[in-house]
Design a protein around this motif. Structure first.
Motif, PDB file in Angstrom:
ATOM      1  N   LYS A 142     108.444  22.962  27.428  1.00 36.80           N
ATOM      2  CA  LYS A 142     108.133  22.153  26.241  1.00 36.80           C
ATOM      3  C   LYS A 142     109.330  21.340  25.758  1.00 36.80           C
ATOM      4  N   ALA A 175     106.379  29.896  31.795  1.00 38.35           N
ATOM      5  CA  ALA A 175     105.226  30.513  32.445  1.00 38.35           C
ATOM      6  C   ALA A 175     104.365  29.433  33.107  1.00 38.35           C
ATOM      7  N   VAL A 176     104.563  28.175  32.718  1.00 37.36           N
ATOM      8  CA  VAL A 176     103.782  27.076  33.281  1.00 37.36           C
ATOM      9  C   VAL A 176     104.354  26.633  34.628  1.00 37.36           C
ATOM     10  N   GLY A 195      99.463  37.499  17.564  1.00 33.80           N
ATOM     11  CA  GLY A 195      98.953  38.822  17.215  1.00 33.80           C
ATOM     12  C   GLY A 195      97.967  39.353  18.220  1.00 33.80           C
ATOM     13  N   CYS A 196      98.045  38.840  19.435  1.00 36.77           N
ATOM     14  CA  CYS A 196      97.066  39.212  20.461  1.00 36.77           C
ATOM     15  C   CYS A 196      97.283  40.630  20.978  1.00 36.77           C
ATOM     16  N   SER A 255     103.334  38.165  26.911  1.00 39.52           N
ATOM     17  CA  SER A 255     102.281  38.513  27.869  1.00 39.52           C
ATOM     18  C   SER A 255     102.218  37.475  28.998  1.00 39.52           C
ATOM     19  N   SER A 256     102.444  36.212  28.669  1.00 43.00           N
ATOM     20  CA  SER A 256     102.435  35.152  29.689  1.00 43.00           C
ATOM     21  C   SER A 256     103.563  35.358  30.695  1.00 43.00           C
ATOM     22  N   ARG A 281      96.844  40.436  28.290  1.00 40.65           N
ATOM     23  CA  ARG A 281      96.033  39.466  27.546  1.00 40.65           C
ATOM     24  C   ARG A 281      96.883  38.421  26.842  1.00 40.65           C
ATOM     25  N   PRO A 320     103.604  44.668  21.053  1.00 44.55           N
ATOM     26  CA  PRO A 320     103.092  43.719  20.062  1.00 44.55           C
ATOM     27  C   PRO A 320     104.255  42.906  19.506  1.00 44.55           C
ATOM     28  N   VAL A 328     105.470  34.255  21.244  1.00 43.85           N
ATOM     29  CA  VAL A 328     106.639  33.701  21.931  1.00 43.85           C
ATOM     30  C   VAL A 328     106.407  33.582  23.440  1.00 43.85           C
ATOM     31  N   GLY A 329     105.406  34.344  23.939  1.00 47.06           N
ATOM     32  CA  GLY A 329     105.089  34.255  25.366  1.00 47.06           C
ATOM     33  C   GLY A 329     105.373  35.521  26.169  1.00 47.06           C
TER      34      GLY A 329
HETATM   35  P1  GTP Z   1     101.577  38.341  20.994  1.00 49.32           P
HETATM   36  O1  GTP Z   1     100.877  39.236  21.951  1.00 49.32           O
HETATM   37  O2  GTP Z   1     100.704  37.823  19.895  1.00 49.32           O
HETATM   38  O3  GTP Z   1     102.831  38.942  20.452  1.00 49.32           O
HETATM   39  O4  GTP Z   1     101.981  36.985  21.781  1.00 49.32           O
HETATM   40  P2  GTP Z   1     102.789  36.855  23.159  1.00 49.32           P
HETATM   41  O5  GTP Z   1     104.244  36.832  22.876  1.00 49.32           O
HETATM   42  O6  GTP Z   1     102.318  37.867  24.151  1.00 49.32           O
HETATM   43  O7  GTP Z   1     102.390  35.377  23.617  1.00 49.32           O
HETATM   44  P3  GTP Z   1     101.316  34.932  24.731  1.00 49.32           P
HETATM   45  O8  GTP Z   1     101.819  35.228  26.089  1.00 49.32           O
HETATM   46  O9  GTP Z   1      99.990  35.485  24.339  1.00 49.32           O
HETATM   47  O10 GTP Z   1     101.366  33.330  24.584  1.00 49.32           O
HETATM   48  C1  GTP Z   1     101.131  32.673  23.359  1.00 49.32           C
HETATM   49  C2  GTP Z   1     100.750  31.220  23.602  1.00 49.32           C
HETATM   50  O11 GTP Z   1     101.852  30.493  24.149  1.00 49.32           O
HETATM   51  C3  GTP Z   1      99.594  31.024  24.586  1.00 49.32           C
HETATM   52  O12 GTP Z   1      98.813  29.949  24.149  1.00 49.32           O
HETATM   53  C4  GTP Z   1     100.304  30.698  25.888  1.00 49.32           C
HETATM   54  O13 GTP Z   1      99.496  29.953  26.766  1.00 49.32           O
HETATM   55  C5  GTP Z   1     101.503  29.887  25.399  1.00 49.32           C
HETATM   56  N1  GTP Z   1     102.643  29.982  26.331  1.00 49.32           N
HETATM   57  C6  GTP Z   1     103.244  31.128  26.731  1.00 49.32           C
HETATM   58  N2  GTP Z   1     104.260  30.877  27.586  1.00 49.32           N
HETATM   59  C7  GTP Z   1     104.322  29.540  27.748  1.00 49.32           C
HETATM   60  C8  GTP Z   1     105.162  28.639  28.514  1.00 49.32           C
HETATM   61  O14 GTP Z   1     106.099  29.040  29.240  1.00 49.32           O
HETATM   62  N3  GTP Z   1     104.913  27.304  28.391  1.00 49.32           N
HETATM   63  C9  GTP Z   1     103.923  26.811  27.594  1.00 49.32           C
HETATM   64  N4  GTP Z   1     103.776  25.486  27.534  1.00 49.32           N
HETATM   65  N5  GTP Z   1     103.101  27.612  26.876  1.00 49.32           N
HETATM   66  C10 GTP Z   1     103.286  28.957  26.942  1.00 49.32           C
END
Ligand code: GTP
Ligand code: MG
Length: 189
Positions: A143, A171-172, A54-55, A34-35, A48, A74, A31-32
């Motif tokens: 998006k 995050a972009v 599942g990162c 970590s970003s 990361r 997680p 869902v984003g």
């Molecule tokens: P887990 O650790 O697996 O639970 O995932 P997470 O929730 O930490 O997500 P993560 O931040 O790893 O992002 C997952 C994917 O979504 C990556 O490819 C990011 O680049 C993309 N992403 C995250 N935030 C945004 C955003 O605001 N805009 C866009 N376009 N892509 C995003």
């Protein structure tokens, strides 16, 4: 902003001492979380990120400016993570969320394009029954292309927020960074 990785905890015994106020990042896999964390601290390399769900596989604690901890968890709802692993995480995550005295606020992240899914609602009910304060964040807002999509996406999320306004975030583009910091600092003062 000075950010230090403290520990990736797989068990409650590994949680760092409860000395600083904490912000937890919650939501489905991919869902984003970590970003968002990286963007808040203006770093690409702290938590990361992966295009594969599942990162994040441990509860990752970061010290931010010596003032607070950010806690990256997680994600849930990713079918490809073996059942055994998911079963093992649940008590660790729940023990963190239920017992952590320093936890000031949870950021509950929803994909702006998808809105609430069953497991998000389950988590929301769980947080409410444990009297945890949370802020809903609509991620990947960049998006949604048209104004109409943005409005509809937010309206769908708002309908389950109990009168609290969700924060649109990207995050972009950095949309929502200021609002989120405002929420975090108000709570953790
Ligand atoms: P887990 O650790 O697996 O639970 O995932 P997470 O929730 O930490 O997500 P993560 O931040 O790893 O992002 C997952 C994917 O979504 C990556 O490819 C990011 O680049 C993309 N992403 C995250 N935030 C945004 C955003 O605001 N805009 C866009 N376009 N892509 C995003
Ligand atoms: Mg992650």
């Amino acid at each position: 902003m000075e950010v230090q990785f403290i520990i990736g905890a797989a068990r409650p015994e590994q949680f760092p001492p409860e000395e600083l106020p904490e912000v937890a990042f919650l939501g489905r896999s991919n869902v984003g979380k970590s970003s968002l964390l990286n963007r808040l601290v203006r770093s690409d390399a702290i938590a990361r990120i992966s295009s594969k769900p599942g990162c994040t596989r441990t509860i990752n604690f970061f010290r931010v400016d010596g003032r607070m901890h950010f806690v990256d968890l997680p994600g849930y709802g990713y079918a490809k993570i073996p059942m055994e692993q998911r079963k093992a995480w649940r008590p660790v995550i729940e023990s963190y969320l239920a017992g952590r005295r320093q936890l000031g606020i949870c950021l509950l992240l929803l994909d702006a394009r998808r809105g609430w899914m069953e497991m998000d609602l389950e988590l929301q009910r769980w947080l409410e029954s444990h009297r945890r304060r949370y802020q809903v964040v609509a991620t990947k807002f960049d998006k949604l292309d048209s104004r109409k999509q943005q409005q509809d996406g937010l309206a769908a999320i708002r309908s389950h927020c109990g009168g609290v306004e969700p924060i649109p975030f990207s995050a972009v583009t950095g949309q929502g960074v200021r609002e989120l910091w405002q929420t975090i600092t108000t709570i953790n003062q």
